[in-house]
Design an enzyme around this catalytic site. Structure first.
Site, short mmCIF file in Angstrom:
data_model
loop_
_atom_site.label_atom_id
_atom_site.label_comp_id
_atom_site.label_asym_id
_atom_site.label_seq_id
_atom_site.Cartn_x
_atom_site.Cartn_y
_atom_site.Cartn_z
N TRP A 204 0.80 -1.23 0.00
CA TRP A 204 0.00 0.00 0.00
C TRP A 204 0.83 1.28 0.00
O TRP A 204 0.32 2.35 -0.30
CB TRP A 204 -0.91 0.03 1.24
N ASN A 205 2.13 1.19 0.35
CA ASN A 205 2.86 2.45 0.56
C ASN A 205 3.21 3.18 -0.73
O ASN A 205 3.39 4.39 -0.74
CB ASN A 205 4.11 2.22 1.42
N LYS A 228 -2.49 -8.84 -7.45
CA LYS A 228 -3.35 -8.64 -6.28
C LYS A 228 -2.97 -7.30 -5.66
O LYS A 228 -1.89 -7.14 -5.13
CB LYS A 228 -3.17 -9.79 -5.28
N GLY A 283 6.61 -6.68 0.54
CA GLY A 283 5.89 -6.58 1.80
C GLY A 283 6.78 -6.98 2.96
O GLY A 283 8.01 -6.90 2.88
N SER A 284 6.18 -7.46 4.02
CA SER A 284 6.92 -7.78 5.23
C SER A 284 7.68 -9.09 5.11
O SER A 284 7.30 -9.98 4.34
CB SER A 284 5.97 -7.85 6.43
N GLU A 305 10.85 -8.75 -2.11
CA GLU A 305 11.40 -7.47 -1.65
C GLU A 305 10.74 -7.21 -0.31
O GLU A 305 9.57 -6.81 -0.25
CB GLU A 305 11.13 -6.37 -2.67
N LEU A 306 11.48 -7.44 0.77
CA LEU A 306 10.91 -7.52 2.11
C LEU A 306 11.37 -6.36 3.00
O LEU A 306 11.83 -5.33 2.51
CB LEU A 306 11.24 -8.88 2.71
N CYS A 339 10.22 1.08 2.67
CA CYS A 339 11.10 0.00 3.11
C CYS A 339 12.57 0.40 3.12
O CYS A 339 13.39 -0.27 3.75
CB CYS A 339 10.89 -1.24 2.24
N GLU A 437 11.97 -2.52 12.45
CA GLU A 437 11.65 -1.48 11.48
C GLU A 437 10.46 -0.66 12.01
O GLU A 437 9.40 -1.21 12.29
CB GLU A 437 11.30 -2.11 10.14
N GLU A 514 14.44 -5.61 -8.84
CA GLU A 514 13.39 -4.97 -9.63
C GLU A 514 13.96 -3.69 -10.24
O GLU A 514 14.86 -3.06 -9.69
CB GLU A 514 12.19 -4.64 -8.74
#
Length: 540
Positions: A204-205, A228, A283-284, A305-306, A339, A437, A514
């Site tokens: 969402w960020n 998604k 995400g996380s 990508e966490l 992140c 974090e 990415e």
């Protein structure tokens, strides 16, 4: 946009802030009000208007070139994080809805993979052009559902569109190799092929940039996708899907689905359905580990990508003013909800006092409020869970002896999701912010003595996404850059994201890259061909 006028009362005690009382001149649509804290700005209710209202897609998802509802008819609500008010509803897709989207992508894959790189390039370029043409509306949607100020939202739209531009230029340049064989008479070459149907799960960020950073390379090489979108910010993704339709992307090539309560089952389908050959998730770290376990059932190609815990190091030979500016943009962009935000700011003792004073002064000038107010620099956090975590980190540091230099409190009179931009001094490694974090507008300053000490502390974490440092010593630049255990390093800059740069981490921050040339390879498989008919003599 016509704001409803409200008077704000600071949550901070009047005794503590009496010296900060001031009167500000506000726009003509807003009454002159007293501000009892330097951050506070109007937190009014604003109803945005789009130049093209058809970009606001409610109740439907984009599957196989059509706008459809969930089979069950179930929907979920999306709320404005600044006001708490309802924006609208979206379909809560379930497992079968997701299977149908995968089937559409599968049917579209064979014809799409056979298109030329040049034709795919033109599609992406047209999509890019449409994003640029509709940039204001996309930015409005981002601010409405994410909360970030309009200036930040417009910057994100530009950044997001640039991924389509970048990968449109890469699409015609998918090259294989000719390899000398060790067997006389043999010839070896490689072919780069699209991996197949891809399942993309975005956060969402950055509701625009995260979807384009994944879809761009996938389409460039000839893959089809099921994306998604995040339950908190689905409308930006759906607007981008509408622009894909207008750009002429063939039916089934791009499918954008939404879910909230059903998110776990949607994720399980994307990671276990054998038709999906590649999953990319941002995400996380805990969720990434779960998806990786689920992907193992069919051994999918996977990019993760966490989370991060980025160190930001200021050496005593740094340009302090430049370091302050870099730390501001690195730490407080999107109210600290990225992140790659600086999570631990290490400052060598020789410049610690100067840096802390200048940094705190900059943060005091921030203005918090509704992102549609053009004077606002920082908006709300995304939801109450984010606020609770930020507050816990501040209270933990305070209880263990840290000094709050600026901020440190929730701002309930602005709304439930606002927190003061905060600077905390004299942090120590036993505090929660040192190992967790924060993902919010809180900067913790850690003093240090030596280069070896700070690199060791910076690396003492299970994650390694980004790291930053400021120094004018060229030998130190090379030395520290090579010793930091992260996937990306910013030297004398606080901003490292660029479509041309490979984005990704090491350790438990994930794997894969990415953006950039390397991002193309994440959506390809390499096929090797050996031909053994070259050893015969020429015919006479």
């Amino acid at each position: 946009m016509a704001p409803i006028q409200k008077t704000i009362v600071s949550p901070v005690s009047r005794a503590a802030t009496r010296s900060q009382f001031r009167r500000k001149t506000l726009p003509m649509t807003v009454p002159r009000i007293f501000l009892t804290h330097p951050y506070i700005r109007l937190a009014s209710t604003m109803v945005p208007k789009l130049k093209d209202p058809s970009l606001f897609k409610q109740h439907v998802c984009y599957v196989n070139g059509e706008w459809i509802k969930a089979r069950s008819g179930k929907t979920f609500e999306v709320n404005d994080p600044a006001t708490g008010e309802l924006i609208g509803t979206c379909p809560d897709f379930d497992a079968q809805d997701t299977e149908n989207a995968i089937a559409a992508a599968d049917a579209a894959f064979e014809p799409f993979r056979k298109t030329t790189g040049r034709s795919r390039s033109k599609l992406l370029r047209k999509w890019y052009d449409l994003m640029v043409e509709n940039a204001d509306d996309l930015a409005t949607l981002i601010t409405w559902e994410n909360g970030k100020p309009m200036a930040d939202a417009k910057g994100e739209v530009t950044y997001a569109a640039n991924f389509f531009e970048w990968f449109s230029e890469e699409a015609p340049r998918i090259y294989g190799d000719t390899i000398p064989s060790s067997t006389p008479g043999n010839r070896v070459w490689t072919i780069k092929e699209p991996v197949g149907v891809c399942g993309l799960i975005t956060p969402w960020n950055f509701p625009a940039a995260m979807i384009t950073r994944k879809i761009g390379p996938a389409l460039a090489v000839g893959c089809t996708v099921v994306c998604k979108s995040p339950g908190e910010t689905p409308y930006t993704s759906l607007a981008i899907a509408e622009l894909a339709h207008r750009a002429g992307v063939p039916a089934g090539v791009v499918n954008v689905i939404t879910a909230l309560d059903n998110t776990p089952e949607v994720g399980k389908v994307l990671t276990t359905n054998p038709t999906v050959r590649k999953v990319s998730f941002t995400g996380s770290t805990p969720v990434g580990k779960l998806l990786m376990r689920q992907c193992s059932s069919t051994l999918k190609k996977l990019s993760l990508e966490l989370g991060g815990n980025a160190p930001f190091i200021v050496f005593d030979d740094a340009d302090v003013d430049a370091a302050v500016a870099g730390a501001i943009i690195s730490k407080f962009r999107s109210s600290g909800q990225t992140c790659v935000c600086a999570n631990r700011i290490f400052v060598q003792r020789g410049v610690y006092d100067e840096f802390a004073a200048k940094f705190a002064a900059k943060v005091r000038d921030f203005t918090v409020g509704n992102g549609f107010d053009t004077s606002v620099t920082h908006g709300p956090l995304i939801h109450h869970r984010a606020i609770d975590k930020v507050d816990q980190h501040v209270r933990d540091a305070e209880s263990k002896g840290a000094t709050i230099l600026v901020g440190g409190q929730k701002m309930p009179d602005l709304g439930p999701n606002f927190f003061q931009p905060t600077v905390i001094g004299n942090m120590t490694t036993d505090m929660a912010m040192a190992s967790e974090e924060t993902f919010g507008p809180v900067a913790g300053l850690f003093p240090f003595d030596t280069e070896g000490e700070v690199v060791q502390i910076a690396n003492a974490t299970s994650v390694g996404l980004a790291g930053y440092f400021f120094s004018r010593d060229l030998a130190r630049v090379y030395r520290v850059a090579e010793h930091l255990e992260v996937g990306m390093v910013g030297v004398n800059t606080g901003l490292i994201s660029d479509p041309a740069s490979p984005f990704g981490g090491v350790k438990e921050s994930g794997f894969g890259r990415e953006g950039s040339l390397y991002g193309i390879g994440e959506y390809q498989v390499t096929k090797m061909v050996t031909y053994g008919g070259m050893g015969l003599p020429l015919q006479k």
